[in-house]
Design a protein around this motif. Structure first.
Motif, mmCIF file in Angstrom:
data_model
loop_
_atom_site.group_PDB
_atom_site.id
_atom_site.type_symbol
_atom_site.label_atom_id
_atom_site.label_comp_id
_atom_site.label_asym_id
_atom_site.label_seq_id
_atom_site.Cartn_x
_atom_site.Cartn_y
_atom_site.Cartn_z
ATOM 1 N N GLY A 170 0.697 -1.177 -0.112
ATOM 2 C CA GLY A 170 -0.091 0.008 -0.040
ATOM 3 C C GLY A 170 0.798 1.205 -0.237
ATOM 4 O O GLY A 170 0.673 2.347 -0.870
ATOM 5 N N TRP A 171 1.845 1.309 0.710
ATOM 6 C CA TRP A 171 2.823 2.513 0.817
ATOM 7 C C TRP A 171 3.418 2.568 -0.476
ATOM 8 O O TRP A 171 3.437 3.787 -1.196
ATOM 9 C CB TRP A 171 3.942 2.400 2.225
ATOM 10 N N GLU A 198 1.095 4.233 -2.870
ATOM 11 C CA GLU A 198 0.599 5.596 -2.620
ATOM 12 C C GLU A 198 1.733 6.591 -3.160
ATOM 13 O O GLU A 198 1.489 7.686 -3.505
ATOM 14 C CB GLU A 198 0.633 5.845 -0.913
ATOM 15 N N GLN A 199 2.868 5.875 -2.984
ATOM 16 C CA GLN A 199 4.155 6.751 -3.501
ATOM 17 C C GLN A 199 4.247 6.740 -5.029
ATOM 18 O O GLN A 199 5.243 7.543 -5.520
ATOM 19 C CB GLN A 199 5.344 6.274 -2.733
ATOM 20 N N GLY A 205 -1.328 0.332 -8.005
ATOM 21 C CA GLY A 205 -2.358 -0.189 -6.959
ATOM 22 C C GLY A 205 -2.384 -1.766 -7.285
ATOM 23 O O GLY A 205 -2.628 -2.149 -8.215
#
Length: 183
Positions: free
Chosen positions: A38-39, A42-43, A48
């Motif tokens: 997830g991190w 997000e970056q 995804g």
């Protein structure tokens, strides 16, 4: 392909990655493979839904803590040794040198849909930070209870704490009290 923070600075990507572990409250944003995936998404380092496994998590934590120690070494004399764990984590990442664009760059070998490729993009940000001149300015707070990564923007590159008003004050207050006790 240069890897940068959404704000455009590879140094900020590196500090954000190191700061996924907030030592003072003990919170870790990438404590599980799912949180790591997830991190990275997000970056913008992986699409995804990219999965991550236990091996990816182990590599990420080793890379993060190796970077923290390397940034800590930036407080000392030039030429300080970097931790072996960091070297091992970097060696495990799928990277190659690409001779395209205005200068050679490190690029991931794995397809973009893998956590290893996302971690390789973080590793590539190290060389981008060196090229930008920000690598030696990446440091961690000298307060043992903090160890927050930051970009030293001081003129003489002598900043020791992430925040003078919090960590600097704690350190100076402790030193003052120790002097009063011994005096």
């Amino acid at each position: 392909m240069t890897e940068t923070h959404p704000d455009g600075d590879p140094a900020l990507l590196l500090t954000d990655f190191v700061n996924t572990l907030n030592i003072e409250p003990g919170t870790d944003e990438i404590a599980t493979p799912a949180e790591l995936a997830g991190w990275l998404a997000e970056q913008g380092l992986v699409p995804g839904g990219t999965p991550a496994g236990d091996a990816d998590l182990h590599t990420a934590i080793t890379l993060r803590e190796g970077l923290r120690e390397a940034m800590s070494a930036h407080h000392g004399p030039r030429g300080a040794d970097y931790p072996d764990d960091l070297e091992d984590a970097l060696a495990a990442l799928p990277l190659r040198i690409a001779l395209t664009g205005p200068r050679p760059a490190l690029v991931p070998l794995d397809p973009p849909g893998s956590a290893a490729a996302g971690l390789a993009r973080i590793a590539a940000a190290i060389t981008d930070s060196v090229a930008a001149g920000t690598w030696p300015r990446l440091k961690v707070c000298q307060e043992d209870t903090c160890r927050w990564a930051f970009l030293d923007t001081s003129k003489n590159r002598s900043r020791s704490w992430c925040s003078m008003s919090v960590c600097g004050n704690r350190t100076k207050t402790r030193a003052y009290r120790a002097r009063r006790r011994s005096g």
